[in-house]
Design a protein around this motif. Structure first.
Motif, PDB file in Angstrom:
ATOM      1  N   LEU A 287       0.994  -1.273   0.215  1.00  0.00           N
ATOM      2  CA  LEU A 287       0.049   0.048  -0.016  1.00  0.00           C
ATOM      3  C   LEU A 287       0.937   1.324  -0.033  1.00  0.00           C
ATOM      4  CD1 LEU A 287      -3.099   1.057   0.263  1.00  0.00           C
ATOM      5  CD2 LEU A 287      -2.484   1.136   2.957  1.00  0.00           C
ATOM      6  N   LEU A 288       1.914   1.139   0.781  1.00  0.00           N
ATOM      7  CA  LEU A 288       2.968   2.399   0.840  1.00  0.00           C
ATOM      8  C   LEU A 288       3.649   2.580  -0.346  1.00  0.00           C
ATOM      9  CD1 LEU A 288       4.323   1.866   4.388  1.00  0.00           C
ATOM     10  CD2 LEU A 288       2.462   3.595   3.839  1.00  0.00           C
ATOM     11  N   SER A 289       3.746   1.747  -1.217  1.00  0.00           N
ATOM     12  CA  SER A 289       4.758   1.761  -2.396  1.00  0.00           C
ATOM     13  C   SER A 289       3.712   2.255  -3.680  1.00  0.00           C
ATOM     14  CB  SER A 289       5.276   0.388  -2.918  1.00  0.00           C
ATOM     15  OG  SER A 289       4.131  -0.395  -3.187  1.00  0.00           O
ATOM     16  N   GLU A 290       2.293   2.287  -3.364  1.00  0.00           N
ATOM     17  CA  GLU A 290       1.617   2.641  -4.631  1.00  0.00           C
ATOM     18  C   GLU A 290       1.828   4.176  -5.068  1.00  0.00           C
ATOM     19  OE1 GLU A 290      -2.553   2.277  -3.964  1.00  0.00           O
ATOM     20  OE2 GLU A 290      -2.371   0.252  -3.818  1.00  0.00           O
ATOM     21  N   CYS A 291       2.080   5.026  -4.541  1.00  0.00           N
ATOM     22  CA  CYS A 291       2.435   6.606  -4.577  1.00  0.00           C
ATOM     23  C   CYS A 291       1.774   7.065  -5.797  1.00  0.00           C
ATOM     24  CB  CYS A 291       3.858   6.698  -4.707  1.00  0.00           C
ATOM     25  SG  CYS A 291       4.850   5.641  -3.526  1.00  0.00           S
ATOM     26  N   SER A 292       0.403   6.785  -6.058  1.00  0.00           N
ATOM     27  CA  SER A 292      -0.257   7.058  -7.282  1.00  0.00           C
ATOM     28  C   SER A 292      -0.150   8.343  -8.153  1.00  0.00           C
ATOM     29  CB  SER A 292      -1.791   6.505  -6.958  1.00  0.00           C
ATOM     30  OG  SER A 292      -2.387   7.299  -6.234  1.00  0.00           O
TER      31      SER A 292
ATOM     32  N   PRO B 162       1.398  18.971  -1.204  1.00  0.00           N
ATOM     33  CA  PRO B 162       1.845  18.035   0.323  1.00  0.00           C
ATOM     34  C   PRO B 162       1.532  16.750  -0.422  1.00  0.00           C
ATOM     35  CG  PRO B 162      -0.168  19.459   0.420  1.00  0.00           C
ATOM     36  CD  PRO B 162       0.421  20.107  -0.774  1.00  0.00           C
ATOM     37  N   TRP B 163       0.410  16.432  -1.246  1.00  0.00           N
ATOM     38  CA  TRP B 163       0.285  15.069  -1.653  1.00  0.00           C
ATOM     39  C   TRP B 163       1.424  14.518  -2.549  1.00  0.00           C
ATOM     40  CZ3 TRP B 163      -3.211  12.663   1.059  1.00  0.00           C
ATOM     41  CH2 TRP B 163      -4.292  13.370   1.679  1.00  0.00           C
ATOM     42  N   PHE B 164       1.885  15.227  -3.259  1.00  0.00           N
ATOM     43  CA  PHE B 164       3.049  14.980  -4.181  1.00  0.00           C
ATOM     44  C   PHE B 164       4.305  14.529  -3.329  1.00  0.00           C
ATOM     45  CE2 PHE B 164       6.625  15.889  -6.760  1.00  0.00           C
ATOM     46  CZ  PHE B 164       6.274  15.193  -8.187  1.00  0.00           C
TER      47      PHE B 164
ATOM     48  N   ASN C  31       4.340  13.745  -0.038  1.00  0.00           N
ATOM     49  CA  ASN C  31       4.122  12.508   0.689  1.00  0.00           C
ATOM     50  C   ASN C  31       4.262  11.113  -0.521  1.00  0.00           C
ATOM     51  OD1 ASN C  31       2.581  11.358   3.143  1.00  0.00           O
ATOM     52  ND2 ASN C  31       1.474  10.295   1.613  1.00  0.00           N
ATOM     53  N   ASP C  32       3.955  11.269  -1.571  1.00  0.00           N
ATOM     54  CA  ASP C  32       4.254  10.338  -2.388  1.00  0.00           C
ATOM     55  C   ASP C  32       5.725  10.327  -2.847  1.00  0.00           C
ATOM     56  OD1 ASP C  32       1.340   9.677  -2.354  1.00  0.00           O
ATOM     57  OD2 ASP C  32       1.247   9.609  -4.578  1.00  0.00           O
ATOM     58  N   ALA C  33       6.338  11.291  -2.718  1.00  0.00           N
ATOM     59  CA  ALA C  33       7.901  11.336  -3.126  1.00  0.00           C
ATOM     60  C   ALA C  33       8.588  10.514  -1.957  1.00  0.00           C
ATOM     61  CB  ALA C  33       8.368  12.861  -3.278  1.00  0.00           C
ATOM     62  N   GLY C  34       8.089  10.766  -0.874  1.00  0.00           N
ATOM     63  CA  GLY C  34       8.764  10.156   0.375  1.00  0.00           C
ATOM     64  C   GLY C  34       8.312   8.829   0.572  1.00  0.00           C
ATOM     65  N   LEU C  35       7.349   8.331   0.175  1.00  0.00           N
ATOM     66  CA  LEU C  35       6.858   7.045   0.271  1.00  0.00           C
ATOM     67  C   LEU C  35       7.742   6.021  -0.683  1.00  0.00           C
ATOM     68  CD1 LEU C  35       2.911   7.144   0.973  1.00  0.00           C
ATOM     69  CD2 LEU C  35       4.891   6.582   2.464  1.00  0.00           C
ATOM     70  N   TYR C  36       7.690   6.796  -2.089  1.00  0.00           N
ATOM     71  CA  TYR C  36       8.295   6.179  -3.031  1.00  0.00           C
ATOM     72  C   TYR C  36      10.168   6.037  -2.642  1.00  0.00           C
ATOM     73  CZ  TYR C  36      10.531   4.962  -7.840  1.00  0.00           C
ATOM     74  OH  TYR C  36      10.930   4.530  -8.760  1.00  0.00           O
ATOM     75  N   LEU C  37      10.605   7.092  -2.085  1.00  0.00           N
ATOM     76  CA  LEU C  37      11.909   6.877  -1.549  1.00  0.00           C
ATOM     77  C   LEU C  37      11.970   5.768  -0.755  1.00  0.00           C
ATOM     78  CD1 LEU C  37      14.909   8.365  -0.984  1.00  0.00           C
ATOM     79  CD2 LEU C  37      13.620   9.698   0.705  1.00  0.00           C
ATOM     80  N   GLY C  38      11.104   5.679   0.200  1.00  0.00           N
ATOM     81  CA  GLY C  38      11.150   4.635   0.974  1.00  0.00           C
ATOM     82  C   GLY C  38      11.007   3.304   0.568  1.00  0.00           C
ATOM     83  N   THR C  39      10.142   3.177  -0.533  1.00  0.00           N
ATOM     84  CA  THR C  39      10.031   1.959  -1.041  1.00  0.00           C
ATOM     85  C   THR C  39      11.351   1.502  -2.021  1.00  0.00           C
ATOM     86  OG1 THR C  39       7.760   2.269  -1.534  1.00  0.00           O
ATOM     87  CG2 THR C  39       8.738   0.894  -3.368  1.00  0.00           C
ATOM     88  N   VAL C  40      12.096   2.566  -2.534  1.00  0.00           N
ATOM     89  CA  VAL C  40      13.345   2.459  -3.056  1.00  0.00           C
ATOM     90  C   VAL C  40      14.452   1.761  -2.087  1.00  0.00           C
ATOM     91  CG1 VAL C  40      15.170   3.265  -4.683  1.00  0.00           C
ATOM     92  CG2 VAL C  40      12.972   3.870  -5.095  1.00  0.00           C
ATOM     93  N   VAL C  41      14.310   2.370  -1.033  1.00  0.00           N
ATOM     94  CA  VAL C  41      15.187   1.878   0.074  1.00  0.00           C
ATOM     95  C   VAL C  41      15.191   0.465   0.433  1.00  0.00           C
ATOM     96  CG1 VAL C  41      16.106   2.446   2.350  1.00  0.00           C
ATOM     97  CG2 VAL C  41      15.701   4.392   0.823  1.00  0.00           C
ATOM     98  N   VAL C  42      13.794   0.390   0.667  1.00  0.00           N
ATOM     99  CA  VAL C  42      13.407  -0.939   1.457  1.00  0.00           C
ATOM    100  C   VAL C  42      13.760  -2.388   0.380  1.00  0.00           C
ATOM    101  CG1 VAL C  42      11.430  -2.455   2.117  1.00  0.00           C
ATOM    102  CG2 VAL C  42      11.683  -0.169   2.976  1.00  0.00           C
TER     103      VAL C  42
ATOM    104  N   GLY D 223      10.554  13.486   1.499  1.00  0.00           N
ATOM    105  CA  GLY D 223       9.974  13.836   0.548  1.00  0.00           C
ATOM    106  C   GLY D 223       9.233  15.203   0.340  1.00  0.00           C
ATOM    107  N   LEU D 224       8.646  15.338   1.377  1.00  0.00           N
ATOM    108  CA  LEU D 224       8.071  16.803   1.717  1.00  0.00           C
ATOM    109  C   LEU D 224       9.148  18.068   1.593  1.00  0.00           C
ATOM    110  CD1 LEU D 224       5.271  16.206   4.307  1.00  0.00           C
ATOM    111  CD2 LEU D 224       4.754  16.767   2.017  1.00  0.00           C
ATOM    112  N   ASP D 225      10.128  17.785   2.196  1.00  0.00           N
ATOM    113  CA  ASP D 225      11.124  18.770   2.078  1.00  0.00           C
ATOM    114  C   ASP D 225      11.669  19.067   0.573  1.00  0.00           C
ATOM    115  OD1 ASP D 225      11.255  19.273   4.838  1.00  0.00           O
ATOM    116  OD2 ASP D 225      12.862  18.214   5.061  1.00  0.00           O
ATOM    117  N   TRP D 226      11.917  17.986  -0.092  1.00  0.00           N
ATOM    118  CA  TRP D 226      12.213  17.834  -1.593  1.00  0.00           C
ATOM    119  C   TRP D 226      11.287  18.332  -2.545  1.00  0.00           C
ATOM    120  CZ3 TRP D 226       9.728  15.279  -5.503  1.00  0.00           C
ATOM    121  CH2 TRP D 226      10.565  15.203  -6.898  1.00  0.00           C
ATOM    122  N   ALA D 227       9.907  18.091  -2.325  1.00  0.00           N
ATOM    123  CA  ALA D 227       8.976  18.678  -2.933  1.00  0.00           C
ATOM    124  C   ALA D 227       8.713  20.241  -2.916  1.00  0.00           C
ATOM    125  CB  ALA D 227       7.602  18.141  -2.644  1.00  0.00           C
TER     126      ALA D 227
END
Length: 148
Positions: A36-41, A79-81, A83-94, A126-130
């Motif tokens: 679910l966290l990796s969706e980042c739609s 903020p949604w973008f 959030n998704d960027a952070g979740l995607y970053l986390g997905t890549v790390v994991v 991800g939020l800081d980056w966005a």
């Protein structure tokens, strides 16, 4: 996608208190929550529009870092973008850093925990980056991959 913890959450959408917050759902079904966290739609849709394939690799983070920050033009989407960027970053790390795993703190905040025990607030990154463009997603990944 079958996510068993969502069934109990949906049953309580009638206004009652949820009995399965993200933290307890993670305890029962960590793979389902990770999926679910990796969706980042939103991020995936914007990246596709820009011709950037998101293949869950460190190279895709470099490509995201190079995108013109058009998302900053929409204060509702920003903020949604992020959030998704952070979740995607986390997905890549994991998926690419040995020993890295998702963890959901009792308050519901999703973080990535490295084998060293270090906790990375990927959504915050991800939020800081966005918002500011710094630190770059690839830089945050590089620090995680080095175990810093």
């Amino acid at each position: 996608m079958k996510l068993p913890f969502l069934d109990s959450w949906r049953k309580r959408r009638d206004g009652g208190a949820r009995t399965a917050p993200l933290a307890s759902a993670f305890e029962r079904d960590p793979e389902g929550v990770a999926e679910l966290l990796s969706e980042c739609s939103l991020l995936r849709a914007r990246a596709e529009e820009a011709g950037v394939p998101l293949d869950d690799t460190p190279g895709s983070l470099v490509a995201l870092d190079q995108l013109p920050p058009r998302w900053r033009e929409d204060p509702e989407e920003l903020p949604w973008f992020g959030n998704d960027a952070g979740l995607y970053l986390g997905t890549v790390v994991v998926r690419t850093v040995p020993g890295a795993a998702w963890d959901v703190l009792p308050g519901g905040r999703a973080v990535v925990r490295l084998a060293s025990g270090r906790e990375i607030d990927v959504v915050g990154a991800g939020l800081d980056w966005a918002i500011t463009g710094s630190p770059q997603l690839s830089q945050t990944y590089g620090e995680a991959a080095e175990g810093r």
